[in-house]
Design a protein around this motif. Structure first.
Motif, PDB file in Angstrom:
ATOM      1  N   VAL A  61      16.812  37.157  54.775  1.00  0.00           N
ATOM      2  CA  VAL A  61      17.154  37.777  53.499  1.00  0.00           C
ATOM      3  C   VAL A  61      18.547  38.393  53.601  1.00  0.00           C
ATOM      4  N   GLY A  62      19.279  38.330  52.505  1.00  0.00           N
ATOM      5  CA  GLY A  62      20.598  38.946  52.442  1.00  0.00           C
ATOM      6  C   GLY A  62      20.569  40.220  51.611  1.00  0.00           C
ATOM      7  N   ALA A  63      21.267  41.260  52.085  1.00  0.00           N
ATOM      8  CA  ALA A  63      21.441  42.502  51.323  1.00  0.00           C
ATOM      9  C   ALA A  63      22.930  42.644  51.013  1.00  0.00           C
ATOM     10  N   TRP A  64      23.273  42.771  49.751  1.00  0.00           N
ATOM     11  CA  TRP A  64      24.672  42.764  49.288  1.00  0.00           C
ATOM     12  C   TRP A  64      24.871  44.014  48.437  1.00  0.00           C
ATOM     13  N   THR A  65      25.775  44.903  48.854  1.00  0.00           N
ATOM     14  CA  THR A  65      25.950  46.206  48.211  1.00  0.00           C
ATOM     15  C   THR A  65      27.368  46.374  47.681  1.00  0.00           C
ATOM     16  N   ALA A  66      27.457  46.784  46.432  1.00  0.00           N
ATOM     17  CA  ALA A  66      28.756  47.053  45.812  1.00  0.00           C
ATOM     18  C   ALA A  66      29.316  48.369  46.332  1.00  0.00           C
ATOM     19  N   MET A  67      30.605  48.387  46.666  1.00  0.00           N
ATOM     20  CA  MET A  67      31.269  49.612  47.108  1.00  0.00           C
ATOM     21  C   MET A  67      32.047  50.259  45.967  1.00  0.00           C
ATOM     22  N   GLU A  68      32.075  49.584  44.826  1.00  0.00           N
ATOM     23  CA  GLU A  68      32.751  50.088  43.633  1.00  0.00           C
ATOM     24  C   GLU A  68      32.195  49.310  42.444  1.00  0.00           C
ATOM     25  N   THR A  69      32.661  49.582  41.252  1.00  0.00           N
ATOM     26  CA  THR A  69      32.236  48.813  40.088  1.00  0.00           C
ATOM     27  C   THR A  69      32.648  47.347  40.258  1.00  0.00           C
ATOM     28  N   ILE A  70      31.691  46.462  40.109  1.00  0.00           N
ATOM     29  CA  ILE A  70      31.947  45.029  40.238  1.00  0.00           C
ATOM     30  C   ILE A  70      31.456  44.360  38.960  1.00  0.00           C
ATOM     31  N   ASN A  71      32.366  43.659  38.302  1.00  0.00           N
ATOM     32  CA  ASN A  71      32.040  43.039  37.023  1.00  0.00           C
ATOM     33  C   ASN A  71      32.715  41.669  36.917  1.00  0.00           C
ATOM     34  N   ARG A  72      32.634  41.068  35.755  1.00  0.00           N
ATOM     35  CA  ARG A  72      33.189  39.721  35.587  1.00  0.00           C
ATOM     36  C   ARG A  72      34.704  39.718  35.751  1.00  0.00           C
ATOM     37  N   ALA A  73      35.347  40.846  35.441  1.00  0.00           N
ATOM     38  CA  ALA A  73      36.803  40.893  35.549  1.00  0.00           C
ATOM     39  C   ALA A  73      37.272  40.781  36.988  1.00  0.00           C
ATOM     40  N   ASN A  74      36.560  41.419  37.923  1.00  0.00           N
ATOM     41  CA  ASN A  74      37.023  41.386  39.310  1.00  0.00           C
ATOM     42  C   ASN A  74      36.199  40.449  40.204  1.00  0.00           C
ATOM     43  N   GLY A  75      35.435  39.571  39.573  1.00  0.00           N
ATOM     44  CA  GLY A  75      34.794  38.501  40.329  1.00  0.00           C
ATOM     45  C   GLY A  75      33.413  38.824  40.846  1.00  0.00           C
ATOM     46  N   CYS A  76      32.518  39.225  39.946  1.00  0.00           N
ATOM     47  CA  CYS A  76      31.162  39.567  40.364  1.00  0.00           C
ATOM     48  C   CYS A  76      30.398  38.322  40.830  1.00  0.00           C
ATOM     49  N   LEU A  77      29.270  38.578  41.456  1.00  0.00           N
ATOM     50  CA  LEU A  77      28.385  37.487  41.849  1.00  0.00           C
ATOM     51  C   LEU A  77      27.779  36.820  40.615  1.00  0.00           C
ATOM     52  N   VAL A  78      27.529  35.530  40.734  1.00  0.00           N
ATOM     53  CA  VAL A  78      26.731  34.804  39.759  1.00  0.00           C
ATOM     54  C   VAL A  78      25.619  34.106  40.524  1.00  0.00           C
ATOM     55  N   VAL A 117      23.519  33.614  35.866  1.00  0.00           N
ATOM     56  CA  VAL A 117      23.439  35.024  35.502  1.00  0.00           C
ATOM     57  C   VAL A 117      24.566  35.748  36.227  1.00  0.00           C
ATOM     58  N   HIS A 118      25.346  36.520  35.493  1.00  0.00           N
ATOM     59  CA  HIS A 118      26.402  37.324  36.101  1.00  0.00           C
ATOM     60  C   HIS A 118      25.813  38.668  36.522  1.00  0.00           C
ATOM     61  N   ILE A 119      26.018  39.044  37.779  1.00  0.00           N
ATOM     62  CA  ILE A 119      25.398  40.247  38.336  1.00  0.00           C
ATOM     63  C   ILE A 119      26.448  41.346  38.420  1.00  0.00           C
ATOM     64  N   GLU A 120      26.514  42.162  37.384  1.00  0.00           N
ATOM     65  CA  GLU A 120      27.462  43.270  37.366  1.00  0.00           C
ATOM     66  C   GLU A 120      26.802  44.491  38.008  1.00  0.00           C
ATOM     67  N   MET A 121      27.571  45.219  38.815  1.00  0.00           N
ATOM     68  CA  MET A 121      27.007  46.278  39.657  1.00  0.00           C
ATOM     69  C   MET A 121      27.911  47.503  39.650  1.00  0.00           C
ATOM     70  N   GLU A 122      27.299  48.637  39.973  1.00  0.00           N
ATOM     71  CA  GLU A 122      28.041  49.875  40.187  1.00  0.00           C
ATOM     72  C   GLU A 122      28.010  50.221  41.678  1.00  0.00           C
ATOM     73  N   ALA A 123      28.907  51.101  42.099  1.00  0.00           N
ATOM     74  CA  ALA A 123      28.974  51.490  43.507  1.00  0.00           C
ATOM     75  C   ALA A 123      27.608  51.962  43.994  1.00  0.00           C
ATOM     76  N   GLY A 124      27.152  51.390  45.099  1.00  0.00           N
ATOM     77  CA  GLY A 124      25.862  51.750  45.667  1.00  0.00           C
ATOM     78  C   GLY A 124      24.726  50.845  45.257  1.00  0.00           C
ATOM     79  N   ASP A 125      24.911  50.054  44.202  1.00  0.00           N
ATOM     80  CA  ASP A 125      23.879  49.090  43.832  1.00  0.00           C
ATOM     81  C   ASP A 125      23.741  48.048  44.934  1.00  0.00           C
ATOM     82  N   CYS A 126      22.513  47.660  45.214  1.00  0.00           N
ATOM     83  CA  CYS A 126      22.249  46.684  46.272  1.00  0.00           C
ATOM     84  C   CYS A 126      21.301  45.621  45.742  1.00  0.00           C
ATOM     85  N   ILE A 127      21.601  44.368  46.006  1.00  0.00           N
ATOM     86  CA  ILE A 127      20.695  43.278  45.668  1.00  0.00           C
ATOM     87  C   ILE A 127      20.272  42.584  46.952  1.00  0.00           C
TER      88      ILE A 127
END
Length: 208
Positions: A61-78, A117-127
């Motif tokens: 399993v992979g755990a992927w955590t945002a260190m800042e706001t991550i959205n479509r503008a700066n290349g979020c995960l899809v 699906v575009h996965i937009e995240m805030e700092a500390g969010d983990c998928i």
């Protein structure tokens, strides 16, 4: 950096998939730069399992955590929901104008019209995601770097496979070539490289 792999807010969820004996098999600090115009930092839609000579797949399993706001503008995960239930698919470098970064393989014959699906995240969010999930990331169209940290875990009783003759062989040969140049000695065993990379996180080291 390894403290992330042992984070108490992450490990209980990882254990739900992998059990109590945990190995960190691949850890990354991801610092996606602003795009220079080539779009080469896009990561094509891929399955992480294509990089791993480790099985069984359902114990990774992979755990992927945002260190800042991550959205479509700066290349979020899809990601394409449900693809973790599918097969390990053939990968290659996509024939994109501007190309992609080295080792950025993608699933072959993607139509481009998948239910992404575009996965937009805030700092500390983990998928957390399965290694067969088809996913990637877009171009960073901002002026800042896009930062995230991730770790792939596997159950310590997983085992290594020989990727020769499989759809993973081409990538493995490229990785072995890079390792040979870096360390100035021949590397021929792809699984051995992963054995050196793996670290015990919790419990007992067994096979990995």
């Amino acid at each position: 950096m390894f403290e992330y792999c042992k984070h108490p807010n992450v490990l209980p969820y990882v254990e739900a998939f992998c059990g109590p004996n945990l190995m960190a098999i691949h850890t990354m600090l991801i610092n996606k730069p602003p795009d220079s115009g080539t779009k080469s930092s896009r990561h094509p839609l891929h399955q992480d399992l294509h990089y791993f000579p480790i099985r069984p797949v359902d114990r990774i399993v992979g755990a992927w955590t945002a260190m800042e706001t991550i959205n479509r503008a700066n290349g979020c995960l899809v990601a394409i929901p449900g693809t973790h239930k599918g097969e390990h698919l053939e990968h290659d470098y996509p024939e994109w104008e501007g190309g992609v970064n080295k080792m950025y393989y993608g699933v072959k014959e993607m139509s481009g019209h998948e239910n992404r699906v575009h996965i937009e995240m805030e700092a500390g969010d983990c998928i957390l995601f399965h290694p067969l999930l088809i996913h990637g990331s877009g171009t960073n169209n901002t002026t800042g770097f896009r930062k995230a940290i991730s770790c792939h875990y596997a159950a310590a009783d997983c085992h290594y496979i020989d990727v020769k003759g499989t759809i993973q062989e081409n990538l493995a040969n490229e990785v072995l070539e890079v390792a040979t140049k870096k360390f100035k000695q021949p590397f021929t065993d792809y699984a051995l490289l992963w054995k050196f990379r793996s670290q015990l996180v919790r419990g007992k080291a067994i096979n990995l």
